[in-house]
Design an enzyme around this catalytic site. Structure first.
Site, PDB file in Angstrom:
ATOM      1  N   ALA A 176       0.839  -1.211   0.000  1.00 22.82           N
ATOM      2  CA  ALA A 176       0.000   0.000   0.000  1.00 22.82           C
ATOM      3  C   ALA A 176       0.867   1.251   0.000  1.00 22.82           C
ATOM      4  CB  ALA A 176      -0.924  -0.027   1.222  1.00 22.82           C
ATOM      5  N   GLY A 193       2.142   2.664  -2.898  1.00 21.86           N
ATOM      6  CA  GLY A 193       2.173   3.351  -4.179  1.00 21.86           C
ATOM      7  C   GLY A 193       1.442   4.690  -4.169  1.00 21.86           C
ATOM      8  N   ARG A 216      -2.858   9.136 -10.996  1.00 24.44           N
ATOM      9  CA  ARG A 216      -3.916   9.204 -12.005  1.00 24.44           C
ATOM     10  C   ARG A 216      -5.302   9.456 -11.390  1.00 24.44           C
ATOM     11  NH1 ARG A 216      -2.977   3.879 -15.232  1.00 24.44           N
ATOM     12  NH2 ARG A 216      -1.634   3.390 -13.470  1.00 24.44           N
ATOM     13  N   GLY A 256       2.839  -8.268 -16.162  1.00 23.41           N
ATOM     14  CA  GLY A 256       3.893  -9.279 -16.250  1.00 23.41           C
ATOM     15  C   GLY A 256       3.322 -10.521 -16.922  1.00 23.41           C
ATOM     16  N   ARG A 307     -33.683  12.339   9.863  1.00 16.89           N
ATOM     17  CA  ARG A 307     -32.314  12.648  10.284  1.00 16.89           C
ATOM     18  C   ARG A 307     -31.941  11.811  11.509  1.00 16.89           C
ATOM     19  NH1 ARG A 307     -32.634  18.829  10.879  1.00 16.89           N
ATOM     20  NH2 ARG A 307     -30.565  18.482  11.781  1.00 16.89           N
ATOM     21  N   TYR A 367     -42.025  19.735  10.690  1.00 16.03           N
ATOM     22  CA  TYR A 367     -40.673  19.521  11.206  1.00 16.03           C
ATOM     23  C   TYR A 367     -40.785  19.047  12.650  1.00 16.03           C
ATOM     24  CZ  TYR A 367     -36.171  20.147  13.314  1.00 16.03           C
ATOM     25  OH  TYR A 367     -35.027  19.902  14.006  1.00 16.03           O
ATOM     26  N   ALA A 407     -51.308  18.688  10.115  1.00 17.25           N
ATOM     27  CA  ALA A 407     -50.483  19.081   8.975  1.00 17.25           C
ATOM     28  C   ALA A 407     -49.770  20.400   9.257  1.00 17.25           C
ATOM     29  CB  ALA A 407     -51.359  19.219   7.736  1.00 17.25           C
TER      30      ALA A 407
HETATM   31  C1  UD1 Z   1       3.049  -5.480 -11.048  1.00 12.29           C
HETATM   32  C2  UD1 Z   1       3.802  -6.763 -11.358  1.00 12.29           C
HETATM   33  C3  UD1 Z   1       3.255  -7.349 -12.640  1.00 12.29           C
HETATM   34  C4  UD1 Z   1       1.751  -7.581 -12.514  1.00 12.29           C
HETATM   35  C5  UD1 Z   1       1.048  -6.304 -12.114  1.00 12.29           C
HETATM   36  C6  UD1 Z   1      -0.383  -6.587 -11.786  1.00 12.29           C
HETATM   37  C7  UD1 Z   1       6.073  -6.480 -10.541  1.00 12.29           C
HETATM   38  C8  UD1 Z   1       7.474  -6.169 -10.867  1.00 12.29           C
HETATM   39  N1  UD1 Z   1       5.201  -6.459 -11.527  1.00 12.29           N
HETATM   40  O1  UD1 Z   1       3.349  -4.580 -12.092  1.00 12.29           O
HETATM   41  O2  UD1 Z   1       3.892  -8.579 -12.929  1.00 12.29           O
HETATM   42  O3  UD1 Z   1       1.247  -8.061 -13.742  1.00 12.29           O
HETATM   43  O4  UD1 Z   1       1.666  -5.739 -10.925  1.00 12.29           O
HETATM   44  O5  UD1 Z   1      -1.060  -5.396 -11.513  1.00 12.29           O
HETATM   45  O6  UD1 Z   1       5.795  -6.773  -9.384  1.00 12.29           O
HETATM   46  N2  UD1 Z   1       4.371  -1.032  -4.791  1.00 12.29           N
HETATM   47  C9  UD1 Z   1       4.914  -0.672  -3.598  1.00 12.29           C
HETATM   48  N3  UD1 Z   1       6.213  -0.301  -3.551  1.00 12.29           N
HETATM   49  C10 UD1 Z   1       6.999  -0.267  -4.661  1.00 12.29           C
HETATM   50  C11 UD1 Z   1       6.427  -0.623  -5.892  1.00 12.29           C
HETATM   51  C12 UD1 Z   1       5.098  -1.008  -5.927  1.00 12.29           C
HETATM   52  O7  UD1 Z   1       4.241  -0.705  -2.574  1.00 12.29           O
HETATM   53  O8  UD1 Z   1       8.165   0.084  -4.534  1.00 12.29           O
HETATM   54  C13 UD1 Z   1       2.960  -1.425  -4.846  1.00 12.29           C
HETATM   55  C14 UD1 Z   1       2.151  -0.418  -5.637  1.00 12.29           C
HETATM   56  O9  UD1 Z   1       1.569   0.527  -4.780  1.00 12.29           O
HETATM   57  C15 UD1 Z   1       1.098  -1.276  -6.271  1.00 12.29           C
HETATM   58  C16 UD1 Z   1       1.761  -2.622  -6.439  1.00 12.29           C
HETATM   59  O10 UD1 Z   1       2.852  -2.621  -5.547  1.00 12.29           O
HETATM   60  O11 UD1 Z   1      -0.024  -1.462  -5.414  1.00 12.29           O
HETATM   61  C17 UD1 Z   1       2.213  -2.881  -7.872  1.00 12.29           C
HETATM   62  O12 UD1 Z   1       3.176  -1.924  -8.238  1.00 12.29           O
HETATM   63  P1  UD1 Z   1       3.314  -1.362  -9.705  1.00 12.29           P
HETATM   64  O13 UD1 Z   1       4.514  -0.559  -9.766  1.00 12.29           O
HETATM   65  O14 UD1 Z   1       2.031  -0.746 -10.121  1.00 12.29           O
HETATM   66  O15 UD1 Z   1       3.555  -2.696 -10.529  1.00 12.29           O
HETATM   67  P2  UD1 Z   1       3.129  -2.984 -12.005  1.00 12.29           P
HETATM   68  O16 UD1 Z   1       4.076  -2.354 -12.923  1.00 12.29           O
HETATM   69  O17 UD1 Z   1       1.695  -2.708 -12.192  1.00 12.29           O
END
Ligand code: UD1
Ligand code: CA
Length: 473
Positions: free
Chosen positions: A11, A13, A17, A144, A337, A370, A384
């Site tokens: 969690a 990331g 977007r 991947g 309410r 009310y 009423a």
């Molecule tokens: C990753 C997978 C990919 C898979 C895809 C599915 C890897 C290298 N690739 O790619 O094979 O198909 O998810 O959605 O694992 N995160 C962290 N710290 C980091 C990097 C990522 O917590 O340093 C978390 C991100 O918040 C996210 C998840 O890991 O929730 C996936 O990271 P992201 O960089 O989006 O990986 P993808 O390129 O989507």
């Protein structure tokens, strides 16, 4: 499944977007945050430990996770150096690992606990070092790819940017959800490199490393791939929200609830419905709302954290933290309410707003009123257009109306005031003093009809002419 289960929730990331000041993980569908859904699924596995890796906006995400799952350990990833790096930080925070380790993402709200359980069981049954939950999709772009050999055994996972043109044709993708043997995981993480297109430590590389070491690797394709989909922007958020709702509503229909129009009926995750409830189009049931059997809700009704009794009807209304008794009637166009409690067989009718109002069994507030800070006794009837004037500009005050009282139309009850049992008030009464039980209260002077005053004021207007014509005849 192993009783020694660790779940790592990634969690950390960012959610650029989403274009939001709020962390992506805190955005909600079905009445829960994205990460809240994941934690709910995780909780059903009853894991020995849960480690959540937080980073971006961790001042929001950390406390939110702890509020939902106080036993979770937070691990901080200062810099995002890849999924492998994130898991390494989690493993360091968890201490020694034995058993099974599941890795899930925090932004996949449709993920179900039973899917995770099946996956973990398959992984353990095969005694694999690492297993990936995979899926076959029409458009694998960005994911991947699962590379299998001629025998169909998994060889490696190759990321989009590192894949050859032939590998890019592969439609089996890695969901990002993994199961590991804890000892293998602890051993392999320090050996991950970052010599790849992104310069990150990929968790996916653990698959190839396990194969090189001659260990068993599994990839279990899941039919229902939407369970592993993340919400990256608000369009995906809405799509997943609609899909989640479709699933919830369908589950309730299978459990015996009639839903006339599933497309316009929204039921959040924590709502509970009894069999033979009927939901009419445009109904939203939110929060911890509970509806008992044979109740009919809608059309066009929103209820949040409400309790609706058996056989009650709520028509075109809005309610929050309100309790509606068995067989009671609400609406159309009522606004309940917090603190509203309507007793069995009672009525809150059209254009009535209630707040902190206890309306006993069989009591009725049928029209245009009310009712704030009030107790209305059994079987009482409020005329009423009545206003319970509860606010003096500084403080709120209470009004009580006794059992069986009948108040006239267009009354004002200036709180604090008590209207006794069986009392009656005349139309237009402004009640400023208590009305003893069984008495009739009237206020205001006697009516006087002053002759020709109306016509004189309106001479030479059509109304005046009409009035004088009326007077002549
Ligand atoms: C990753 C997978 C990919 C898979 C895809 C599915 C890897 C290298 N690739 O790619 O094979 O198909 O998810 O959605 O694992 N995160 C962290 N710290 C980091 C990097 C990522 O917590 O340093 C978390 C991100 O918040 C996210 C998840 O890991 O929730 C996936 O990271 P992201 O960089 O989006 O990986 P993808 O390129 O989507
Ligand atoms: Ca991603």
């Amino acid at each position: 499944m192993s009783s020694d289960l660790t779940v790592i929730v990634l969690a950390a990331g960012g959610g650029t977007r989403m274009r939001s000041k709020r962390s992506k993980l805190l955005h909600e569908i079905g009445g829960r945050s994205l990460v809240g859904h994941v934690l709910s699924a995780v909780r059903t596995l009853d894991p020995a430990r849960v480690v959540a890796v937080v980073g971006h906006q961790r001042d929001q995400v950390g406390p939110h996770i702890v509020s939902l799952m106080p036993e979770a350990v937070l691990a901080v990833q200062e810099e995002q150096q890849g999924t492998g790096h994130a898991v390494r930080i989690a493993v360091d925070a968890a201490g020694s690992l034995s058993g099974t380790v599941l890795v899930v993402y925090g932004d996949t709200p449709l993920l179900r606990g039973d899917s995770l359980r099946d996956f973990a069981q398959e992984h353990e049954g095969a005694q694999s070092a690492v297993s990936v939950l995979s899926g076959v999709v029409d458009n694998p772009f960005g994911y991947g790819r699962i590379v299998r050999n001629d025998e169909g055994d998994v060889e490696a996972i190759v990321e989009e940017r590192d894949a050859t043109p032939e590998q890019r044709e592969i439609r089996e993708i890695g969901s990002g959800i993994f199961a590991f043997d804890g000892e293998f995981l602890a051993d392999v993480l320090p050996r991950l490199g970052n010599d790849n297109a992104k310069g990150e430590y990929y968790l996916t590389d653990t698959v190839g490393l396990a194969r090189e070491a001659g260990l068993t690797v599994g990839a279990f394709p899941m039919d229902d791939v939407v369970q592993t989909e993340g919400a990256n922007d608000r369009v995906q958020l809405a799509n997943l929200g609609r899909e989640l709702n479709r699933r919830i509503v369908e589950d309730w229909m299978r459990a015996g609830v009639t839903v006339l129009d599933p497309a316009t009926t929204w039921v959040e995750s924590d709502v509970r419905l009894a069999p033979d409830v009927i939901l009419l189009p445009g109904t939203q049931l939110l929060g911890a709302t509970v509806v008992d059997e044979d109740a009919v809700i809608g059309p066009d009704t929103t209820l949040k954290d409400c309790e609706i009794g058996a056989g009650a009807r709520v028509v075109r209304s809005h309610g929050e933290l309100a309790v509606v008794g068995e067989g009671a009637n609400v609406g159309p166009f009522a606004y309940l309410r917090p603190g509203t409690e309507l007793g069995m067989g009672g009525k809150i009718g059209a254009f009535v707003e209630t707040k902190n109002a206890h309306i006993a069994a069989g009591a009725k507030v049928p029209h245009l009123s009310y009712v704030g800070d009030a107790d209305i006794g059994e079987g009482a009837n409020i005329g009423a257009g009545t206003i319970f004037a509860n606010y003096d500009g500084t403080d709120k005050h209470h009004t009580s109306v006794g059992k069986g009282a009948k108040t006239g139309a267009n009354n004002t009850f200036v709180a604090p005031v008590r209207i006794g049992e069986g009392a009656v008030t005349g139309g237009g009464t402004v009640v400023r003093r208590d009305v003893p039980p069984g008495t009739l209260a009237v206020s205001g002077g006697p009516q006087r009809n002053l002759s020709r005053r109306a016509t004189r004021a309106r001479e030479r207007t059509p109304i005046g002419e009409a009035a004088s014509a009326e007077g002549e005849s």
